[in-house]
Design a protein around this motif. Structure first.
Motif, mmCIF file in Angstrom:
data_model
loop_
_atom_site.group_PDB
_atom_site.id
_atom_site.type_symbol
_atom_site.label_atom_id
_atom_site.label_comp_id
_atom_site.label_asym_id
_atom_site.label_seq_id
_atom_site.Cartn_x
_atom_site.Cartn_y
_atom_site.Cartn_z
ATOM 1 N N ILE A 109 1.021 -1.316 0.157
ATOM 2 C CA ILE A 109 -0.057 0.230 0.115
ATOM 3 C C ILE A 109 0.888 1.220 0.112
ATOM 4 O O ILE A 109 1.989 1.232 0.490
ATOM 5 C CB ILE A 109 -0.843 -0.159 1.335
ATOM 6 C CG1 ILE A 109 -1.965 0.966 1.014
ATOM 7 C CG2 ILE A 109 -0.187 0.055 2.484
ATOM 8 C CD1 ILE A 109 -2.973 0.879 2.130
ATOM 9 N N THR A 110 0.613 2.278 -0.629
ATOM 10 C CA THR A 110 1.161 3.375 -0.639
ATOM 11 C C THR A 110 0.651 4.533 -0.081
ATOM 12 O O THR A 110 -0.585 5.079 -0.288
ATOM 13 C CB THR A 110 1.429 3.882 -2.220
ATOM 14 O OG1 THR A 110 2.131 2.909 -2.794
ATOM 15 C CG2 THR A 110 2.375 5.176 -2.124
ATOM 16 N N ILE A 111 1.317 5.190 1.171
ATOM 17 C CA ILE A 111 0.664 6.271 1.973
ATOM 18 C C ILE A 111 1.677 7.393 1.666
ATOM 19 O O ILE A 111 3.044 7.571 2.172
ATOM 20 C CB ILE A 111 0.659 5.841 3.299
ATOM 21 C CG1 ILE A 111 -0.351 4.492 3.259
ATOM 22 C CG2 ILE A 111 0.197 6.989 4.096
ATOM 23 C CD1 ILE A 111 -0.167 3.989 4.924
ATOM 24 N N CYS A 114 5.178 6.840 0.144
ATOM 25 C CA CYS A 114 5.978 5.660 0.732
ATOM 26 C C CYS A 114 5.095 4.268 0.736
ATOM 27 O O CYS A 114 3.963 4.492 0.896
ATOM 28 C CB CYS A 114 6.067 5.969 2.042
ATOM 29 S SG CYS A 114 7.331 7.409 2.402
ATOM 30 N N ARG A 115 5.979 3.256 -0.092
ATOM 31 C CA ARG A 115 5.515 2.248 -0.119
ATOM 32 C C ARG A 115 5.544 1.120 1.029
ATOM 33 O O ARG A 115 6.837 1.287 1.844
ATOM 34 C CB ARG A 115 5.632 1.172 -1.416
ATOM 35 C CG ARG A 115 5.164 0.226 -1.586
ATOM 36 C CD ARG A 115 5.680 -0.690 -2.822
ATOM 37 N NE ARG A 115 4.816 0.065 -4.062
ATOM 38 C CZ ARG A 115 5.032 -0.691 -5.180
ATOM 39 N NH1 ARG A 115 5.955 -1.366 -5.410
ATOM 40 N NH2 ARG A 115 4.428 0.204 -6.210
ATOM 41 N N TYR A 116 4.460 0.748 1.549
ATOM 42 C CA TYR A 116 4.718 -0.121 2.830
ATOM 43 C C TYR A 116 4.129 -1.556 2.407
ATOM 44 O O TYR A 116 3.025 -2.022 1.649
ATOM 45 C CB TYR A 116 3.500 0.312 3.793
ATOM 46 C CG TYR A 116 4.050 1.602 4.715
ATOM 47 C CD1 TYR A 116 4.775 1.577 5.630
ATOM 48 C CD2 TYR A 116 3.895 2.974 3.984
ATOM 49 C CE1 TYR A 116 5.176 2.921 6.051
ATOM 50 C CE2 TYR A 116 3.805 3.975 4.662
ATOM 51 C CZ TYR A 116 4.885 4.037 5.722
ATOM 52 O OH TYR A 116 5.447 5.254 6.112
ATOM 53 N N TRP A 117 4.616 -2.467 2.748
ATOM 54 C CA TRP A 117 4.461 -3.785 2.432
ATOM 55 C C TRP A 117 3.820 -4.738 3.481
ATOM 56 O O TRP A 117 4.562 -4.580 4.843
ATOM 57 C CB TRP A 117 6.058 -4.403 2.086
ATOM 58 C CG TRP A 117 6.640 -3.711 1.210
ATOM 59 C CD1 TRP A 117 7.518 -2.453 1.071
ATOM 60 C CD2 TRP A 117 6.517 -4.023 -0.313
ATOM 61 N NE1 TRP A 117 8.036 -2.134 0.087
ATOM 62 C CE2 TRP A 117 7.412 -2.965 -0.956
ATOM 63 C CE3 TRP A 117 5.892 -4.949 -1.319
ATOM 64 C CZ2 TRP A 117 7.853 -2.836 -2.394
ATOM 65 C CZ3 TRP A 117 5.865 -4.811 -2.415
ATOM 66 C CH2 TRP A 117 6.946 -3.865 -3.097
ATOM 67 N N LEU A 118 2.803 -5.739 3.124
ATOM 68 C CA LEU A 118 2.265 -6.151 4.233
ATOM 69 C C LEU A 118 3.358 -7.246 4.837
ATOM 70 O O LEU A 118 3.839 -8.370 3.982
ATOM 71 C CB LEU A 118 1.110 -6.764 3.770
ATOM 72 C CG LEU A 118 0.054 -7.571 4.879
ATOM 73 C CD1 LEU A 118 -0.469 -6.716 5.683
ATOM 74 C CD2 LEU A 118 -1.076 -8.209 3.896
#
Length: 172
Positions: A109-111, A114-118
Motif C-alpha cells: 500500500i502507498t501512503i 511511501c510504499r508499505y509492504w504487508l
C-alpha cells in the motif's frame, strides 16, 4: 473473436459483464465484452476485459488493506517500509523498488508517496515465492476505539473518547 466455440463448435454468445471468483479478494465483476459457450461453458475473454479484471483486483486489494489499518502499533507490526523489506529478503532496496515480480507478489500500500509492504505477505513470499493469500483473512472489522467510530450507549450515541488515529485514511 470468433463466434464459434473451439471446443464443441457451437455458436458462442456475446456477453458484456464478466465475473470472476478470485481466491484472494472475492468476486470481481467488470463491464467488458467476452464470448461464452452455453454448452461447454468455455469463455473467450479479450485482453481489455482481463485488464479491467486485474485493475479491479488491485483496487479491491488496496481497499481491503486500507480497511485492515487500525493504529500505529498494529501498523508498525503488520507493515514494513521498502528498506525493511529489502533487509528481510536479503536484497538491495533498488532490487525491491525495481522488481515488478516483488511488487505483484507481495501485498503493498502507498501512503503519502511511501510504499508499505504487508509483513505476512512478505513472509509468505520469502518462504514460498508467492505472498498472496485471501485478504479476507485480515481482520477488517471496524475498531471504534482506534478509528473514532460511534459507540452506542443506553439512549444516545456519543463519539468514542479516544484521540484521532495517527494512521492516514485513503483520502490522504
Amino acid at each position: 473473436m470468433k463466434n464459434e466455440c473451439f471446443d464443441c463448435g457451437l455458436p458462442m454468445q456475446r456477453r458484456t459483464r464478466y465475473t470472476v471468483d478470485d481466491p484472494y479478494v472475492g468476486r470481481i465483476t467488470v463491464e467488458g465484452e467476452y464470448w461464452h459457450c452455453s454448452k461447454c461453458g468455455v469463455d473467450e475473454v479479450p485482453y481489455a476485459t482481463l485488464k479491467s479484471v486485474e485493475d479491479e483486483r488491485k483496487r479491491i486489494a488496496n481497499e481491503l488493506l486500507w480497511r485492515s489499518l487500525r493504529g500505529t502499533e498494529e501498523f508498525d507490526r503488520d507493515f514494513m517500509l521498502t528498506h525493511e523489506l529489502a533487509e528481510f529478503l536479503g536484497i538491495t532496496r533498488q532490487a525491491v523498488a525495481q522488481s515488478k515480480v516483488i511488487a505483484e507478489s507481495i501485498f503493498n500500500i502507498t501512503i503519502k508517496g511511501c510504499r508499505y509492504w504487508l509483513r505476512k505477505s512478505a513472509e509468505l513470499y520469502r518462504d514460498k515465492g508467492d505472498g498472496w493469500f485471501p485478504l479476507s483473512m485480515l481482520d477488517t472489522a471496524p475498531s471504534s476505539r482506534r478509528t473514532g467510530g460511534w459507540i452506542k450507549t443506553s439512549k444516545r450515541h456519543r463519539k468514542a473518547d479516544t484521540a484521532a488515529s495517527p494512521v492516514l485514511s485513503s483520502a490522504d
